[in-house]
Design a protein around this motif. Structure first.
Motif, short mmCIF file in Angstrom:
data_model
loop_
_atom_site.label_atom_id
_atom_site.label_comp_id
_atom_site.label_asym_id
_atom_site.label_seq_id
_atom_site.Cartn_x
_atom_site.Cartn_y
_atom_site.Cartn_z
N LEU A 20 9.55 -9.32 -1.49
CA LEU A 20 8.43 -8.82 -0.87
C LEU A 20 7.33 -8.17 -2.20
O LEU A 20 6.24 -8.11 -2.09
N ALA A 21 8.22 -8.06 -3.27
CA ALA A 21 7.49 -7.48 -4.53
C ALA A 21 6.74 -8.65 -5.03
O ALA A 21 5.42 -8.69 -5.63
N SER A 22 7.73 -9.86 -5.26
CA SER A 22 7.19 -10.90 -5.76
C SER A 22 6.15 -11.67 -5.04
O SER A 22 5.14 -12.52 -5.56
N SER A 148 17.71 -11.93 -7.93
CA SER A 148 16.39 -11.52 -7.57
C SER A 148 15.70 -10.59 -8.73
O SER A 148 14.30 -10.79 -8.83
N GLY A 149 16.43 -9.69 -9.04
CA GLY A 149 15.63 -8.85 -10.03
C GLY A 149 15.23 -9.42 -11.45
O GLY A 149 14.07 -8.74 -11.52
N LEU A 307 -0.84 -6.50 1.71
CA LEU A 307 0.07 -6.70 0.82
C LEU A 307 -0.09 -7.99 0.04
O LEU A 307 0.01 -8.37 -1.03
N PHE A 308 -0.48 -9.18 0.99
CA PHE A 308 -0.44 -10.48 0.32
C PHE A 308 -1.78 -10.88 0.17
O PHE A 308 -2.15 -11.90 -0.48
N GLY A 309 -3.02 -10.17 0.68
CA GLY A 309 -4.43 -10.80 0.67
C GLY A 309 -4.97 -11.15 2.02
O GLY A 309 -4.14 -11.54 2.93
N ALA A 310 -6.45 -11.02 2.20
CA ALA A 310 -6.84 -11.03 3.26
C ALA A 310 -6.66 -12.62 3.78
O ALA A 310 -6.65 -12.95 5.03
#
Length: 428
Positions: A20-22, A148-149, A307-310
């Motif tokens: 979710l962060a990447s 993942s980290g 979070l991801f963009g429109a």
């Protein structure tokens, strides 16, 4: 078992949090088309690292769980089988790269780079299988955390400096999972010298035989969950794939719970079968996954575009369908683990083969006109088929009624309450 599940949940949660962060980093840096290019380049790697296992990691877990004294021998033979399979898989991807890339020279080149990580990824799976057999869930969790980290940490500097393009992203996504092997350093020191395998349980034939029976199901399962991403570029283009990748990332969050329960249940049931424990694990997992999925569904319309963009707003509808598919497939997933743990992986494979065949037909029919939505609908039907077929076969061959896998019992509520109390005490 509750403690093992909790540790595994943490191990499975971290990669999803990291994803979710990447995800927004990749989405904003690459755009919808660029994210689709990277997904198309890495999808064959994800596909073949499951296909080319030939069920050897699961065979390793099954063999070592039942015969701990054969651990070293099993690791060596499983690694040899896995290496041969990995080399063959790499050749297959290289040969098909022209078609899988949809005629894009950029995707073709990046696909050839990503496929170099196939064999190392497969060998990490063998180590994970041995650790699971010995219930070393802490090491399995660390593997996922490291992989993942470090992937997230590797993406950050390139993104912040404006150098995160498709090539860099592909290399990082392909290589960083290998870092999880650090969690298994010193693992061999836990095992004594191999005992003589007088019964042949750790022979190449035994490992390959069990592996092939479960592999048919594994390959069908990965096709059921990942073939859509591999086929979408030639069927509908990279834009729809870019939307679908985000929807898959969001919808797989409830699998943190289900995957943790399934992995622990498989290892425990292989050591000692218990119908009540198997059914209770399925019911509790179904309840928790459904609740988690409902929470995501109720809020994602707000946070996915932010979070991801429109440009990724159409992913919301796709993710909703996939969340339903994930939740409804939970009971049968645990039931399938029970079939494999009791020495009948072929039955689980049968369920997945039937579901996969239906899924492929639906993909070809639905994806061209409906794009990502069509792929999600195909996944929903496939999950329903495989889940319920597993439960029907478990009832027929082992006498475990299908009804036991649905609905919470009072004992389940007590277990959940005790588990929550345990977690809160540990937190304090």
């Amino acid at each position: 078992m509750s403690r093992s599940v909790l540790i595994t949940v943490v191990g499975n949660l971290f990669p999803n949090v990291a994803a979710l962060a990447s995800g927004p980093i990749l989405a904003h840096a690459l755009g919808v088309d660029g994210r689709g290019v990277v997904a198309a380049a890495t999808a064959p790697l994800t596909l073949v690292t499951t296909i080319a296992t030939f069920g050897i990691p699961e065979a390793t877990t099954y063999t070592v769980a039942r015969h701990p004294g054969l651990a070293r021998m099993t690791i060596g033979r499983a690694a040899a089988l896995t290496t041969v399979a990995g080399v063959c898989a790499m050749g297959a991807v290289v040969g098909a790269a022209g078609w899988l890339s949809g005629g894009s020279p950029q995707v073709h080149q990046l696909m050839l780079i990503a496929v170099l990580a196939v064999v190392p990824n497969l060998l990490v799976g063998v180590l994970r299988g041995v650790a699971s057999a010995h219930h070393l869930w802490g090491r399995v969790a660390l593997e996922r955390i490291f992989a993942s980290g470090l992937r997230l940490l590797a993406l950050l500097p390139f993104w912040l400096t404006g150098h995160l393009g498709p090539t860099v992203a592909t290399v990082i996504l392909a290589v960083m999972p290998l870092m999880g092997a650090l969690a298994y350093l010193g693992l061999f020191r836990r095992f004594a010298d191999p005992a003589e395998d007088v019964t042949g349980h750790a022979s190449y034939r035994a490992l390959f035989g069990y592996g092939m029976r479960i592999w048919v199901g594994s390959i069908s399962g990965i096709l059921l969950s990942r073939l859509d991403q591999t086929l979408m570029t030639p069927l509908t283009g990279s834009y729809q794939l870019g939307l679908y990748v985000i929807a898959v990332t969001v919808s797989e969050l409830p699998l943190i719970i289900n995957g943790s329960v399934r992995d622990v249940t498989f290892a425990r049931d292989a050591s000692e079968s218990a119908d009540d424990r198997l059914a209770a694990a399925a019911r509790i997992s179904f309840f928790l996954c459904s609740a988690f999925a409902a929470g995501i569904a109720a809020t994602m319309w707000w946070w996915i575009p932010r979070l991801f963009g429109a440009g990724f707003e159409p992913s919301v509808q796709v993710a909703l369908i996939l969340l339903v598919a994930v939740a409804l497939g939970t009971p049968g997933s645990i039931g399938g683990a029970g079939l494999s743990a009791r020495g009948r992986p072929g039955l689980r494979s049968l369920s997945l083969v039937v579901a996969c065949a239906v899924n492929v037909v639906l993909l070809i029919v639905l994806v061209p006109p409906l794009g990502a939505t069509g792929a999600a609908l195909a996944t929903l039907v496939g999950n329903l088929l495989s889940s319920n077929l597993n439960l029907v076969l478990l009832q027929r061959y082992f006498g475990v009624p299908v009804r036991l896998f649905y609905g919470l019992r009072r004992s389940d509520v007590r277990m959940l309450r005790n588990l929550l109390t345990s977690v809160l005490r540990r937190g304090r």
